[in-house]
Design an enzyme around this catalytic site. Structure first.
Site, short mmCIF file in Angstrom:
data_model
loop_
_atom_site.label_atom_id
_atom_site.label_comp_id
_atom_site.label_asym_id
_atom_site.label_seq_id
_atom_site.Cartn_x
_atom_site.Cartn_y
_atom_site.Cartn_z
N LYS A 14 13.08 -98.32 13.18
CA LYS A 14 11.63 -98.57 13.34
C LYS A 14 10.94 -98.74 11.99
O LYS A 14 10.14 -99.64 11.81
CB LYS A 14 10.90 -97.38 14.00
CG LYS A 14 11.37 -96.93 15.34
CD LYS A 14 10.39 -95.92 15.94
CE LYS A 14 10.44 -94.54 15.33
NZ LYS A 14 11.64 -93.76 15.50
N ARG A 89 4.98 -90.77 22.06
CA ARG A 89 6.34 -90.24 22.28
C ARG A 89 6.43 -89.37 23.52
O ARG A 89 7.49 -88.82 23.79
CB ARG A 89 6.76 -89.39 21.09
CG ARG A 89 7.13 -90.21 19.93
CD ARG A 89 7.94 -89.41 18.97
NE ARG A 89 8.11 -90.19 17.78
CZ ARG A 89 8.75 -89.81 16.72
NH1 ARG A 89 9.31 -88.64 16.68
NH2 ARG A 89 8.84 -90.59 15.68
N ARG A 128 21.28 -92.09 5.42
CA ARG A 128 19.98 -92.67 5.04
C ARG A 128 19.41 -91.94 3.82
O ARG A 128 19.45 -90.71 3.76
CB ARG A 128 19.06 -92.52 6.25
CG ARG A 128 17.64 -92.89 6.07
CD ARG A 128 17.03 -93.20 7.40
NE ARG A 128 16.72 -92.03 8.20
CZ ARG A 128 16.08 -92.09 9.35
NH1 ARG A 128 15.70 -93.25 9.84
NH2 ARG A 128 15.82 -91.00 10.03
N ARG A 163 16.60 -87.01 3.99
CA ARG A 163 15.65 -86.23 4.80
C ARG A 163 16.34 -84.97 5.29
O ARG A 163 17.49 -85.01 5.72
CB ARG A 163 15.22 -87.06 6.01
CG ARG A 163 14.20 -88.09 5.68
CD ARG A 163 13.85 -88.89 6.91
NE ARG A 163 13.44 -88.06 8.03
CZ ARG A 163 12.73 -88.51 9.04
NH1 ARG A 163 12.33 -89.75 9.08
NH2 ARG A 163 12.41 -87.71 10.05
N ARG A 174 17.05 -83.94 17.44
CA ARG A 174 15.98 -84.95 17.51
C ARG A 174 16.31 -86.00 18.57
O ARG A 174 15.45 -86.45 19.30
CB ARG A 174 15.82 -85.66 16.15
CG ARG A 174 15.23 -84.77 15.09
CD ARG A 174 15.34 -85.40 13.73
NE ARG A 174 14.49 -86.58 13.59
CZ ARG A 174 14.74 -87.59 12.76
NH1 ARG A 174 15.81 -87.59 12.00
NH2 ARG A 174 13.92 -88.60 12.69
P1 AMP Z 1 10.33 -89.22 12.98
O1 AMP Z 1 10.82 -89.34 11.61
O2 AMP Z 1 9.47 -90.39 13.35
O3 AMP Z 1 11.40 -88.95 13.98
O4 AMP Z 1 9.35 -87.94 13.03
C1 AMP Z 1 9.73 -86.70 12.43
C2 AMP Z 1 9.03 -85.54 13.10
O5 AMP Z 1 7.61 -85.75 13.14
C3 AMP Z 1 9.41 -85.34 14.56
O6 AMP Z 1 10.60 -84.61 14.69
C4 AMP Z 1 8.21 -84.55 15.08
O7 AMP Z 1 8.23 -83.20 14.64
C5 AMP Z 1 7.05 -85.23 14.35
N1 AMP Z 1 6.45 -86.36 15.13
C6 AMP Z 1 6.33 -87.65 14.71
N2 AMP Z 1 5.70 -88.39 15.63
C7 AMP Z 1 5.42 -87.57 16.67
C8 AMP Z 1 4.80 -87.74 17.93
N3 AMP Z 1 4.29 -88.93 18.33
N4 AMP Z 1 4.69 -86.68 18.76
C9 AMP Z 1 5.16 -85.48 18.38
N5 AMP Z 1 5.78 -85.23 17.21
C10 AMP Z 1 5.90 -86.27 16.35
#
Ligand code: AMP
Length: 217
Positions: A14, A89, A128, A163, A174
């Site tokens: 993404k 989400r 990554r 990360r 995740r």
């Molecule tokens: P990502 O890298 O986009 O997977 O986001 C990392 C972390 O950010 C996730 O594991 C959540 O803790 C938080 N997060 C990001 N976007 C959302 C969302 N729309 N709803 C809830 N938590 C989010």
């Protein structure tokens, strides 16, 4: 141009696709993880609330993320068209987003689902590396996504970092949370007739071409 929602598991690409589309078309880029990290760095009330949940590899609350989106979406760079990278989400977030769109008189646009299986996503996540300064994403095992100099950002000349939530164990958490809470949105948007699927199993340029094709339809 249409607004875009990327619906995809972690490490499907993404962020990379968003960067490429922003560069080509000038979309506003709304990345929820970036918004959350900014709040955490500022030590704001929302940041303090988010930090614990992010460290525990859990979604932050719907209320919190919706507050951030409501502020971000009316900023000048999103006036024309924007990409939602990491939102909605959950079904609650999707419902709230529908309400927000009606209030602002904006179109939902298109939902691009990026298909990837768990093994490939895991492999990608664990290799990554990101620039802590500009956020550019690299991958040490991919010829096309490697930095020019080992472990250094091509643009900022600073060391790249992994990360903390990209280890195998946290990645699996995740991914599972995504399947449970976010995957139901696939049917939700499919039933609205706005969902298009592209595959992550190609090079980033081929995936980008596929994204351009579905945007033209
Ligand atoms: P990502 O890298 O986009 O997977 O986001 C990392 C972390 O950010 C996730 O594991 C959540 O803790 C938080 N997060 C990001 N976007 C959302 C969302 N729309 N709803 C809830 N938590 C989010």
């Amino acid at each position: 141009m249409k607004n875009i929602i990327f619906l995809a598991p972690p490490a499907a690409g993404k962020g990379t696709l968003s960067e490429m589309l922003v560069e080509k078309f000038g979309y506003g880029h709304i990345s929820t993880v970036d918004l959350l990290r900014e709040e955490v760095a500022k030590k704001s009330e929302l940041g303090l609330e988010a930090e614990g949940l992010m460290k525990a590899v859990k979604y932050v609350t719907d209320e919190l993320i919706i507050k951030l989106i409501e502020i971000r979406i009316v900023e000048p760079d999103c006036e024309n068209c924007y990409i939602l990278d990491g939102f909605p989400r959950t079904k609650v977030q999707a419902d709230k987003y529908d309400e927000l769109l009606s209030k602002l008189n904006k179109d939902l646009g298109i939902v691009i689902y990026i298909e990837i299986d768990k093994d490939m996503a895991m492999k990608r996540a664990c290799s990554r590396i990101t620039c802590p300064k500009c956020g550019r994403i690299y991958n040490k095992y991919s010829e096309e996504m490697k930095p020019k100099v080992d472990n250094m950002c091509d643009d900022c000349n600073v060391s790249l970092t992994s990360r903390s939530d990209d280890s195998e164990e946290t990645f699996a958490k995740r991914f599972d949370e995504y399947i449970e809470k976010t995957m139901p949105l696939y049917d939700y948007y499919k039933n609205k007739g706005v969902l298009k699927t592209i595959k992550a199993s190609k090079s980033k340029y081929e995936t980008f071409e596929d994204a351009l094709k579905v945007l033209e339809q």
